[in-house]
Design an enzyme around this catalytic site. Structure first.
Site, PDB file in Angstrom:
ATOM      1  N   HIS A   1       0.869  -1.206  -0.164  1.00 12.22           N
ATOM      2  CA  HIS A   1      -0.063   0.119  -0.144  1.00 12.22           C
ATOM      3  C   HIS A   1       0.960   1.307  -0.111  1.00 12.22           C
ATOM      4  O   HIS A   1       1.711   1.413   0.757  1.00 12.22           O
ATOM      5  CB  HIS A   1      -0.742   0.101   1.186  1.00 12.22           C
ATOM      6  CG  HIS A   1      -2.145  -0.998   1.100  1.00 12.22           C
ATOM      7  ND1 HIS A   1      -2.338  -1.955   2.013  1.00 12.22           N
ATOM      8  CD2 HIS A   1      -2.912  -1.250  -0.047  1.00 12.22           C
ATOM      9  CE1 HIS A   1      -3.500  -2.640   1.765  1.00 12.22           C
ATOM     10  NE2 HIS A   1      -3.772  -2.484   0.475  1.00 12.22           N
TER      11      HIS A   1
ATOM     12  N   GLU B   1       1.629   3.879   3.116  1.00  8.75           N
ATOM     13  CA  GLU B   1       2.166   3.107   4.186  1.00  8.75           C
ATOM     14  C   GLU B   1       3.630   2.990   4.567  1.00  8.75           C
ATOM     15  O   GLU B   1       4.317   2.278   4.364  1.00  8.75           O
ATOM     16  CB  GLU B   1       1.595   1.696   4.492  1.00  8.75           C
ATOM     17  CG  GLU B   1       0.017   1.668   4.666  1.00  8.75           C
ATOM     18  CD  GLU B   1      -0.566   0.195   4.257  1.00  8.75           C
ATOM     19  OE1 GLU B   1       0.088  -0.798   4.354  1.00  8.75           O
ATOM     20  OE2 GLU B   1      -1.963   0.254   4.535  1.00  8.75           O
TER      21      GLU B   1
ATOM     22  N   ARG C   1      -3.211   5.021  -2.051  1.00  8.10           N
ATOM     23  CA  ARG C   1      -3.271   3.693  -1.465  1.00  8.10           C
ATOM     24  C   ARG C   1      -3.060   2.585  -2.301  1.00  8.10           C
ATOM     25  O   ARG C   1      -2.366   1.725  -2.306  1.00  8.10           O
ATOM     26  CB  ARG C   1      -4.455   3.364  -0.606  1.00  8.10           C
ATOM     27  CG  ARG C   1      -4.655   1.660  -0.229  1.00  8.10           C
ATOM     28  CD  ARG C   1      -5.796   1.633   0.504  1.00  8.10           C
ATOM     29  NE  ARG C   1      -6.421   0.274   0.521  1.00  8.10           N
ATOM     30  CZ  ARG C   1      -6.114  -0.691   1.655  1.00  8.10           C
ATOM     31  NH1 ARG C   1      -5.321  -0.201   2.740  1.00  8.10           N
ATOM     32  NH2 ARG C   1      -6.579  -1.728   1.737  1.00  8.10           N
TER      33      ARG C   1
ATOM     34  N   HIS D   1       2.752  -3.814   6.530  1.00 13.95           N
ATOM     35  CA  HIS D   1       1.930  -2.871   6.364  1.00 13.95           C
ATOM     36  C   HIS D   1       1.841  -1.950   7.642  1.00 13.95           C
ATOM     37  O   HIS D   1       2.570  -2.315   8.418  1.00 13.95           O
ATOM     38  CB  HIS D   1       0.465  -3.380   6.099  1.00 13.95           C
ATOM     39  CG  HIS D   1       0.365  -4.021   4.891  1.00 13.95           C
ATOM     40  ND1 HIS D   1      -0.512  -3.522   3.853  1.00 13.95           N
ATOM     41  CD2 HIS D   1       0.640  -5.412   4.557  1.00 13.95           C
ATOM     42  CE1 HIS D   1      -0.546  -4.555   2.919  1.00 13.95           C
ATOM     43  NE2 HIS D   1       0.073  -5.398   3.027  1.00 13.95           N
TER      44      HIS D   1
ATOM     45  N   GLU E   1       0.861  -5.160  10.775  1.00 18.38           N
ATOM     46  CA  GLU E   1       0.376  -3.748  10.697  1.00 18.38           C
ATOM     47  C   GLU E   1       1.363  -3.004  11.625  1.00 18.38           C
ATOM     48  O   GLU E   1       1.113  -3.221  12.905  1.00 18.38           O
ATOM     49  CB  GLU E   1      -0.867  -3.882  10.925  1.00 18.38           C
ATOM     50  CG  GLU E   1      -2.042  -4.337  10.049  1.00 18.38           C
ATOM     51  CD  GLU E   1      -2.376  -3.217   9.124  1.00 18.38           C
ATOM     52  OE1 GLU E   1      -1.636  -2.582   8.766  1.00 18.38           O
ATOM     53  OE2 GLU E   1      -3.649  -3.291   9.161  1.00 18.38           O
TER      54      GLU E   1
HETATM   55  S1  L98 Z   1      -3.321  -2.433   5.332  1.00 17.81           S
HETATM   56  C1  L98 Z   1      -3.106  -4.261   5.622  1.00 17.81           C
HETATM   57  C2  L98 Z   1      -4.561  -4.671   5.890  1.00 17.81           C
HETATM   58  C3  L98 Z   1      -4.644  -6.014   6.373  1.00 17.81           C
HETATM   59  C4  L98 Z   1      -4.990  -7.086   5.341  1.00 17.81           C
HETATM   60  C5  L98 Z   1      -4.577  -8.535   6.124  1.00 17.81           C
HETATM   61  C6  L98 Z   1      -4.147  -6.128   7.522  1.00 17.81           C
HETATM   62  C7  L98 Z   1      -4.188  -7.629   8.050  1.00 17.81           C
HETATM   63  C8  L98 Z   1      -4.259  -8.740   7.292  1.00 17.81           C
HETATM   64  N1  L98 Z   1      -4.900  -9.463   5.242  1.00 17.81           N
HETATM   65  C9  L98 Z   1      -5.690  -9.858   4.287  1.00 17.81           C
HETATM   66  N2  L98 Z   1      -5.910 -10.902   3.792  1.00 17.81           N
HETATM   67  N3  L98 Z   1      -6.805  -9.090   4.313  1.00 17.81           N
HETATM   68  C10 L98 Z   1      -5.467  -4.554   4.377  1.00 17.81           C
HETATM   69  O1  L98 Z   1      -5.007  -5.052   3.430  1.00 17.81           O
HETATM   70  O2  L98 Z   1      -6.356  -3.892   4.483  1.00 17.81           O
HETATM   71 ZN    ZN Z   2      -1.716  -2.129   3.826  1.00 20.26          ZN
END
Ligand code: L98
Ligand code: ZN
Length: 417
Positions: free
Chosen positions: A176, A179, A234, A304, A378
């Site tokens: 992203h 980030e 993003r 992330h 995260e």
């Molecule tokens: S910003 C990261 C966020 C996220 C994704 C996942 C956080 C934790 C796990 N994994 C997933 N398969 N959704 C996101 O992508 O929104």
């Molecule tokens: Zn992310």
């Protein structure tokens, strides 16, 4: 002043750069269905940039909602919140001021690469070249494909050279664009690996036995765009037919329950899943690489921000992963190691149950391909600065994250055979 420099400055000044004066970030705490409805109504009537969760579709009762509101609507939103009785706070009073304050150390040499600042893509690319040519015994690089805008995606392989292929770990940063702490961590990881190889027993053993593939900036087009045009971008920068909106969410575009939950089929949404799985060339390039090397890739780590979480599959379903209890204990051990340094608290668990279900993520895809140790970090913080983590927090964040990453890599290494 030289004429070229002057022209450059004028060009930058005239370029279409988004500014955020007077824009605010609110934290809303919906505890009633009415509150959720109100947030959804708000999102449909004015332009709201969802920070956490990432889109309006993911808003539910009892989770904090961080939203970035344009200056023209902050008064209205404030009045509406007062009247609704929903608990709320202003996290960021003036987004542009916080963006400017993020660069709070005005580094000694702001025009070149540094591990303690947020480097531009040009700086990261120059760093990739120099770090690999100055460490030929430990680093090699390869281009795994080009981005949508044609930039080469360069992957670093860190490890002691060997004639046969070694078991490996895949680490990516910057899926992203906004980030920024994430690419900073990948650069830090490479520096630490190279500078502690030979002195730190854990790192030495890791790089002797395994290779670590590091992709420092996954979403290179998006990252460049956040530096030059819009700090809050993003997604990728692709164009989809039939829409004037740009990009898809590169963490909703993988073939893992693709677009079934927690993602949007609207190209203008920040969680747009793309036109099909791997429609985004950056995702396809990485997926192709991991598929091709699947027999040697033992762990997949993706970085992330923000929220201080260490998550593992699944996010596309509430079903527990086959290796749930093992992954949970590894995540808890890693979080404990992380916390031991500066006291930073992380929450760990499977994505869907810990935050919210969201399909099409890289962690779930890698896990279903057979990469058992698949984790999403995260990083800091929990919302005080959100994506605008001050430069002064790069060092402590990277230091503590190293401990968690090393905990996981040691565990993986111990369980190789
Ligand atoms: S910003 C990261 C966020 C996220 C994704 C996942 C956080 C934790 C796990 N994994 C997933 N398969 N959704 C996101 O992508 O929104
Ligand atoms: Zn992310």
């Amino acid at each position: 002043m030289n004429v070229l420099l002057l022209l450059g400055l004028v060009a930058v000044a005239l370029a279409d750069v988004t500014r955020f004066y007077g824009e605010k970030v609110f934290r809303l705490k919906p505890v009633l269905d009415e509150h959720v409805i109100l947030i959804k109504e708000l999102a449909s009537s004015i332009e709201v940039d969802f920070w956490r969760p990432e889109s309006v579709e993911l808003v539910t009762i009892d989770i904090n909602v961080d939203i970035h509101v344009p200056a023209a609507h902050t008064d209205m939103v404030f009045t509406m919140l007062q009247q609704s009785g929903m608990e709320h706070e202003v996290m960021i009073e003036d987004l542009q001021a916080t963006i400017d304050a993020q660069m709070d150390n005005k580094d000694i040499s702001p025009r070149s690469h540094s591990y303690t600042k947020y480097n531009t893509l040009d700086d990261v690319e120059a760093w990739i070249s120099s770090i690999s040519s100055s460490n030929p015994d430990l680093v090699s690089k390869q281009v795994i494909g080009n981005s949508y805008e044609g930039r080469p995606m360069t992957l670093l392989k860190i490890g002691k050279k060997s004639s046969s292929s070694k078991p490996s770990i895949f680490l990516d940063c910057g899926i992203h664009a906004r980030e920024w702490i994430s690419p900073a961590f990948c650069q830090w990881f490479v520096k630490e690996a190279l500078s502690t190889y030979g002195s730190d027993t854990q790192m030495t053993s890791l790089l002797n036995q395994m290779d670590v593939f590091v992709l420092p900036v996954f979403n290179i087009d998006g990252y460049d765009y956040t530096h030059k045009r819009d700090r809050m971008w993003r997604k990728t920068r692709s164009r989809s037919s039939g829409s004037s909106c740009y990009g898809a969410d590169p963490n909703r575009n993988w073939n893992a329950g693709w677009c079934t939950t927690g993602a949007s089929s609207n190209p203008c949404s920040d969680t747009f899943c793309g036109s099909k799985p791997e429609s985004e060339i950056e995702v396809k390039n990485v997926a192709d690489f991991i598929r091709k090397n699947k027999s040697i890739i033992k762990a997949y780590l993706t970085i992330h921000s923000y929220s201080q979480l260490l998550l593992f599959p699944y996010s596309y379903t509430f079903q527990l992963a086959e290796h749930h209890s093992e992954l949970m204990s590894v995540a808890e051990g890693a979080s404990e190691a992380l916390r031991s340094l500066h006291g930073t608290r992380y929450t760990s668990g499977p994505g869907a149950a810990t935050i919210y279900p969201a399909a099409g993520g890289s962690d779930d895809w890698a896990y279903d391909l057979g990469v058992k140790y698949s984790f999403t970090f995260e990083l800091r913080d929990t919302g005080r600065y959100g994506f605008l983590l001050p430069v002064s927090q790069i060092t402590p964040t990277c230091e503590e994250t190293m401990l968690a990453v090393k905990y996981i890599t040691s565990y993986v290494q111990k369980n190789l055979y």
